[in-house]
Design an enzyme around this catalytic site. Structure first.
Site, mmCIF file in Angstrom:
data_model
loop_
_atom_site.group_PDB
_atom_site.id
_atom_site.type_symbol
_atom_site.label_atom_id
_atom_site.label_comp_id
_atom_site.label_asym_id
_atom_site.label_seq_id
_atom_site.Cartn_x
_atom_site.Cartn_y
_atom_site.Cartn_z
ATOM 1 N N ASP A 18 0.827 -1.207 0.000
ATOM 2 C CA ASP A 18 0.000 0.000 0.000
ATOM 3 C C ASP A 18 0.866 1.264 0.000
ATOM 4 O O ASP A 18 1.966 1.272 0.561
ATOM 5 C CB ASP A 18 -0.888 -0.027 1.266
ATOM 6 C CG ASP A 18 -2.040 0.955 1.162
ATOM 7 O OD1 ASP A 18 -2.270 1.503 0.074
ATOM 8 O OD2 ASP A 18 -2.710 1.184 2.188
ATOM 9 N N ASN A 66 -10.600 -3.002 -6.328
ATOM 10 C CA ASN A 66 -9.813 -2.011 -7.070
ATOM 11 C C ASN A 66 -10.442 -1.623 -8.418
ATOM 12 O O ASN A 66 -10.057 -0.627 -9.035
ATOM 13 C CB ASN A 66 -8.367 -2.507 -7.310
ATOM 14 C CG ASN A 66 -7.497 -2.463 -6.068
ATOM 15 O OD1 ASN A 66 -6.528 -3.204 -5.951
ATOM 16 N ND2 ASN A 66 -7.827 -1.585 -5.118
HETATM 17 C C1 FPP Z 1 -1.902 0.248 -3.252
HETATM 18 O O1 FPP Z 1 -1.436 1.572 -3.367
HETATM 19 C C2 FPP Z 1 -1.378 -0.566 -4.336
HETATM 20 C C3 FPP Z 1 -2.143 -1.159 -5.291
HETATM 21 C C4 FPP Z 1 -3.601 -1.017 -5.381
HETATM 22 C C5 FPP Z 1 -1.554 -1.953 -6.357
HETATM 23 C C6 FPP Z 1 -0.280 -2.659 -6.025
HETATM 24 C C7 FPP Z 1 0.357 -2.966 -7.309
HETATM 25 C C8 FPP Z 1 1.660 -2.942 -7.575
HETATM 26 C C9 FPP Z 1 2.711 -2.727 -6.574
HETATM 27 C C10 FPP Z 1 2.125 -3.153 -8.970
HETATM 28 C C11 FPP Z 1 1.651 -4.384 -9.647
HETATM 29 C C12 FPP Z 1 2.005 -5.652 -8.948
HETATM 30 C C13 FPP Z 1 2.594 -6.715 -9.523
HETATM 31 C C14 FPP Z 1 2.706 -8.023 -8.758
HETATM 32 C C15 FPP Z 1 3.163 -6.658 -10.842
HETATM 33 P P1 FPP Z 1 -2.509 2.746 -3.473
HETATM 34 O O2 FPP Z 1 -2.676 3.064 -4.899
HETATM 35 O O3 FPP Z 1 -3.761 2.351 -2.765
HETATM 36 O O4 FPP Z 1 -1.768 3.886 -2.720
HETATM 37 P P2 FPP Z 1 -2.451 5.044 -1.827
HETATM 38 O O5 FPP Z 1 -3.161 4.352 -0.704
HETATM 39 O O6 FPP Z 1 -1.272 5.832 -1.372
HETATM 40 O O7 FPP Z 1 -3.359 5.795 -2.748
#
Ligand code: FPP
Length: 247
Positions: A18, A66
């Site tokens: 996250d 998501n």
């Molecule tokens: C949460 O950060 C992260 C995600 C929803 C996606 C995680 C994906 C990756 C790290 C890349 C793809 C993964 C692979 C295995 C190739 P957020 O967007 O919720 O951050 P925030 O809470 O700061 O808005």
């Protein structure tokens, strides 16, 4: 001095990655830049986990919730998964990594489904760390799908309702055959499970780290493992020293 690797490595570590969006915002960049930086940390985390002799590493890459993000961000995340599998599959295979995918496969784009199937098929025989990618995954959805399978088995007479036990459910969730996570790590300072591994995390230890996922480097991972090493896992029982005090 603290040793660099923990004394008892967990067998299975699950991570809620996250903070990509906040990492990007703090730099005046689009959210996608945060996700892109996050992918690089995925590579590093797999390597660190293998080095620490962790047997299973589960990463929450895309949740069933998501899809509610802006269309452009969803499309960017799909693009990044395609990019990750295409770029890293050969290398992960060479490094003896076995890939498993959990989550609902029915409702994702056919080309991504094909890529995920290919990643699993190609690495099935590998004997190193198992990288479990949670994609289009939601624990409630997983449980509903497992319960539906049980209901079908009872309806068709293959199963007796009285014989339904924990093993019956455990063998029908997406992680069937994988031990429950010993440790769940969440980055970004948030302290919640967000529909991740609700069944499997019943006795997991939780480590919540303030750092944002794109900052989660090898040192942060090792520190989380060291914190796990300091925990006393009791599974509802009483620890040996506490028993001795009472005796
Ligand atoms: C949460 O950060 C992260 C995600 C929803 C996606 C995680 C994906 C990756 C790290 C890349 C793809 C993964 C692979 C295995 C190739 P957020 O967007 O919720 O951050 P925030 O809470 O700061 O808005």
């Amino acid at each position: 001095m603290q040793s660099e690797t923990p004394i008892t490595s967990p067998r299975h570590v699950a991570i809620i990655m996250d903070g990509n969006g906040r990492w990007a915002n703090a730099r005046g960049l689009p959210r996608t830049a945060g996700h892109r930086a996050g992918v690089e940390r995925v590579r590093e985390a797999v390597r660190t986990a293998a080095e620490a002799e962790i047997e299973y590493l589960t990463l929450f890459a895309f949740s069933s919730e998501n899809w509610n993000r802006p269309e452009q961000e969803v499309s960017d995340l799909m693009g990044l998964l395609r990019f990750f599998i295409r770029r890293d599959l050969a290398e992960l295979h060479r490094e003896n990594v076995c890939i498993r995918v959990i989550g609902c496969r029915q409702t994702i784009q056919p080309d991504i489904r094909a890529l995920l199937n290919e990643a699993e098929e190609r690495t099935r025989g590998n004997t190193g760390i198992t990288l479990v990618i949670a994609f289009n995954y939601g624990a409630r959805d997983e449980l509903v799908r497992a319960v539906r399978q049980i209901a079908e088995a009872v309806r068709s007479g293959d199963m007796d309702a009285a014989s339904i036990d924990e093993a019956a459910l455990a063998s029908r969730v997406d992680t069937a055959g994988i031990p429950d996570p010993d440790l769940v790590i969440r980055t970004s300072g948030e302290q919640r499970l967000s529909n991740f591994l609700l069944w499997q995390a019943a006795y997991s230890e939780f480590v919540f780290l303030p750092c944002l996922w794109p900052d989660f480097d090898r040192a942060a991972f090792l520190e989380a493992l060291a914190e796990y090493g300091r925990r006393d896992r009791r599974y509802g029982a009483v620890s040996a020293p506490d028993l001795a005090v009472g005796s």
